[in-house]
Design a protein around this motif. Sequence first.
Motif, PDB file in Angstrom:
ATOM      1  N   VAL A  51       7.021  11.343  20.179  1.00 50.04           N
ATOM      2  CA  VAL A  51       6.610  12.158  19.533  1.00 50.04           C
ATOM      3  C   VAL A  51       7.093  13.083  18.655  1.00 50.04           C
ATOM      4  N   ALA A  52       6.515  13.307  17.393  1.00 50.98           N
ATOM      5  CA  ALA A  52       7.677  13.866  16.508  1.00 50.98           C
ATOM      6  C   ALA A  52       8.817  14.226  15.954  1.00 50.98           C
ATOM      7  N   SER A  53       9.607  13.254  16.674  1.00 51.78           N
ATOM      8  CA  SER A  53      10.743  13.636  16.867  1.00 51.78           C
ATOM      9  C   SER A  53      11.268  14.005  17.929  1.00 51.78           C
ATOM     10  N   THR A  54      11.196  14.597  18.024  1.00 51.27           N
ATOM     11  CA  THR A  54      11.948  15.694  18.845  1.00 51.27           C
ATOM     12  C   THR A  54      11.123  16.539  20.001  1.00 51.27           C
ATOM     13  N   PHE A  55       9.835  15.684  20.587  1.00 52.30           N
ATOM     14  CA  PHE A  55       9.051  15.931  21.836  1.00 52.30           C
ATOM     15  C   PHE A  55       9.087  14.130  22.406  1.00 52.30           C
ATOM     16  N   THR A  56       9.428  14.211  23.658  1.00 57.29           N
ATOM     17  CA  THR A  56       9.558  13.399  24.764  1.00 57.29           C
ATOM     18  C   THR A  56       8.770  13.168  25.777  1.00 57.29           C
TER      19      THR A  56
ATOM     20  N   MET B 126      10.581  19.793   5.443  1.00 59.05           N
ATOM     21  CA  MET B 126      10.411  20.223   7.310  1.00 59.05           C
ATOM     22  C   MET B 126      10.200  19.023   8.100  1.00 59.05           C
ATOM     23  N   GLY B 127       8.614  17.411   7.468  1.00 60.47           N
ATOM     24  CA  GLY B 127       9.017  16.857   8.294  1.00 60.47           C
ATOM     25  C   GLY B 127       8.167  17.101   9.261  1.00 60.47           C
ATOM     26  N   PRO B 128       7.884  16.509  11.001  1.00 64.07           N
ATOM     27  CA  PRO B 128       7.533  17.294  11.719  1.00 64.07           C
ATOM     28  C   PRO B 128       8.547  18.176  12.216  1.00 64.07           C
ATOM     29  N   GLN B 129       8.742  19.015  12.125  1.00 66.52           N
ATOM     30  CA  GLN B 129       9.646  20.210  12.466  1.00 66.52           C
ATOM     31  C   GLN B 129       8.406  20.785  12.606  1.00 66.52           C
ATOM     32  N   ILE B 130       7.347  20.469  11.376  1.00 60.54           N
ATOM     33  CA  ILE B 130       5.845  21.557  11.444  1.00 60.54           C
ATOM     34  C   ILE B 130       4.902  21.582  12.411  1.00 60.54           C
ATOM     35  N   TYR B 131       5.376  20.934  13.181  1.00 55.99           N
ATOM     36  CA  TYR B 131       4.481  20.175  14.246  1.00 55.99           C
ATOM     37  C   TYR B 131       4.618  21.813  16.027  1.00 55.99           C
ATOM     38  N   SER B 132       6.175  21.326  15.297  1.00 54.34           N
ATOM     39  CA  SER B 132       6.896  22.428  16.385  1.00 54.34           C
ATOM     40  C   SER B 132       6.915  23.842  16.536  1.00 54.34           C
TER      41      SER B 132
ATOM     42  N   LEU C 208       0.631  -1.166   0.335  1.00 56.35           N
ATOM     43  CA  LEU C 208      -0.240   0.085  -0.151  1.00 56.35           C
ATOM     44  C   LEU C 208       0.945   1.309   0.329  1.00 56.35           C
ATOM     45  N   ILE C 209       1.239   1.461  -1.502  1.00 59.17           N
ATOM     46  CA  ILE C 209       1.463   3.786  -0.982  1.00 59.17           C
ATOM     47  C   ILE C 209       0.217   4.037  -1.198  1.00 59.17           C
ATOM     48  N   ASN C 210       0.449   5.764   0.168  1.00 61.16           N
ATOM     49  CA  ASN C 210       0.388   6.609  -0.399  1.00 61.16           C
ATOM     50  C   ASN C 210       1.047   7.675  -0.780  1.00 61.16           C
ATOM     51  N   PRO C 211       0.614   8.172  -2.411  1.00 56.93           N
ATOM     52  CA  PRO C 211       1.330   9.045  -3.213  1.00 56.93           C
ATOM     53  C   PRO C 211       1.831  10.317  -1.889  1.00 56.93           C
ATOM     54  N   LYS C 212       0.701  11.038  -1.415  1.00 55.44           N
ATOM     55  CA  LYS C 212       0.910  12.110  -0.673  1.00 55.44           C
ATOM     56  C   LYS C 212       1.470  12.361   0.445  1.00 55.44           C
ATOM     57  N   ALA C 213       1.391  10.983   0.622  1.00 53.17           N
ATOM     58  CA  ALA C 213       2.607  11.001   2.291  1.00 53.17           C
ATOM     59  C   ALA C 213       3.321  11.945   1.885  1.00 53.17           C
ATOM     60  N   GLY C 214       4.509  12.436   3.248  1.00 56.71           N
ATOM     61  CA  GLY C 214       5.307  13.673   2.574  1.00 56.71           C
ATOM     62  C   GLY C 214       6.830  13.063   1.610  1.00 56.71           C
ATOM     63  N   SER C 215       6.866  12.550   1.362  1.00 55.31           N
ATOM     64  CA  SER C 215       8.235  11.951   0.565  1.00 55.31           C
ATOM     65  C   SER C 215       8.437  10.804  -0.499  1.00 55.31           C
ATOM     66  N   ALA C 216       6.532  10.388  -0.634  1.00 51.39           N
ATOM     67  CA  ALA C 216       6.566   9.335  -0.654  1.00 51.39           C
ATOM     68  C   ALA C 216       7.023   9.651  -2.776  1.00 51.39           C
TER      69      ALA C 216
ATOM     70  N   GLN D 134       5.916  25.480  -4.005  1.00 54.52           N
ATOM     71  CA  GLN D 134       6.732  25.847  -3.390  1.00 54.52           C
ATOM     72  C   GLN D 134       6.728  25.163  -1.318  1.00 54.52           C
ATOM     73  N   SER D 135       5.732  26.131  -1.465  1.00 52.99           N
ATOM     74  CA  SER D 135       5.413  25.885   0.122  1.00 52.99           C
ATOM     75  C   SER D 135       5.105  25.327   0.657  1.00 52.99           C
ATOM     76  N   TYR D 136       4.171  24.297   0.300  1.00 50.43           N
ATOM     77  CA  TYR D 136       3.994  22.640   0.249  1.00 50.43           C
ATOM     78  C   TYR D 136       5.150  21.814   0.277  1.00 50.43           C
ATOM     79  N   SER D 137       5.631  21.796  -0.573  1.00 52.36           N
ATOM     80  CA  SER D 137       7.217  21.301  -1.195  1.00 52.36           C
ATOM     81  C   SER D 137       7.800  21.573   0.415  1.00 52.36           C
ATOM     82  N   LEU D 138       8.284  22.938   0.402  1.00 44.75           N
ATOM     83  CA  LEU D 138       8.994  23.197   1.675  1.00 44.75           C
ATOM     84  C   LEU D 138       8.187  22.375   3.412  1.00 44.75           C
ATOM     85  N   VAL D 139       7.246  22.144   3.018  1.00 43.81           N
ATOM     86  CA  VAL D 139       6.562  22.123   4.251  1.00 43.81           C
ATOM     87  C   VAL D 139       6.916  20.318   4.951  1.00 43.81           C
ATOM     88  N   LYS D 140       6.844  19.887   3.490  1.00 43.88           N
ATOM     89  CA  LYS D 140       6.751  18.531   3.533  1.00 43.88           C
ATOM     90  C   LYS D 140       8.529  18.068   3.620  1.00 43.88           C
TER      91      LYS D 140
END
Length: 335
Positions: free
Chosen positions: A236-241, A188-194, A6-14, A180-186
């Motif tokens: 959670v989100a890589s940076t929070f514990t 960023m990965g989990p940093q968007i949550y910070s 199962l491939i989600n083509p809309k996922a961050g770096s898919a 371009q903004s959407y690509s940048l946000v993708k």
Amino acid sequence: MRVSILINPKAGSANQAQVESIVREALFRCDLHFANPQTLEELDLFLAHEMLNRTNALIICGGDGTINVTFKTMFSIHRRLGFEMPPVALVRSGTANDLAEKMGISTRIHQAVRNILEGTIKNIDVIEVTGDGKKSYMLTNGGLGLPAMTAEMSNDFRSYLQQRSDCPKAAMAVKVLAKQSYSLVKRMGPQIYSMMAMEAIRTWDPTDWKLEVQIPKKPKFETTAPIILVNNQPNVASTFTPAPFTANNDGTMNLLISESSSQVEHVRTALNIRRGTAARLPYSKSYELEEFSLKSKSSKRPLTFFGDGEVLHKGVSEITVKCLHLFMPIVVAGR
């Protein structure tokens, strides 16, 4: 060996073509069946077909949100039709890949999918979240108040950029900027949550925010805590514990309640969650539980609950949370 992918083509770096090529090379002796469903109905049909045909393994290419939606559909099929849950291999490509990181899944697609042949199966706990009678599930971390607001704002922001970049009525310059903004946000990965957490803290309104907490065998109590986290794993989100000592295979979950009452305290709590020391704050409480429930004390402030980066319930009056012990099989490296 039948393997469903199962491939989600809309996922961050898919990159669908790249993923398919690597999977075919890594599992060239297997009977491979690919899908990139665009709707929940397509996802349901694909999974039902594969489970009916007794697939030996399922590969999910996406982030925690993709895994969440897939598991919910798998469990629904399992419950309706009685089909066995196939072991799942994870390929990291989402905004947040907390579960894959916790399970030690390689970032290399080839190695991640070879786990089906060379690895071992580990069963993990699943958190069942019931809001006003409707059941949802999560595998990593979730919560209410500021955490839910952060997740919702992050998802809304990504959706807005994606919609603007594809809008046929938008000016070309707007579409290019949005793309371009959407690509940048993708990227960023989990940093968007910070980033969104700071905005959520800035705009949080405590008016009418009061909850009743019921823990089995303990007296009910009320709280105005703006930060409530439910944790099935430490990070959670890589940076929070939020729960450094929590495991996803021990039959319990962590409930962290922070009674911070000002923006300064909210920020202090967020910083301590990063460090894994939030439970030590004088206005925080931490519990290890099999089950608990939350009820809004004000009809003006119904509850929104997020899990695995997605909003699972919105506008509900009461939420019950249970830990389902060792409910989902994940394929990991090693024997």
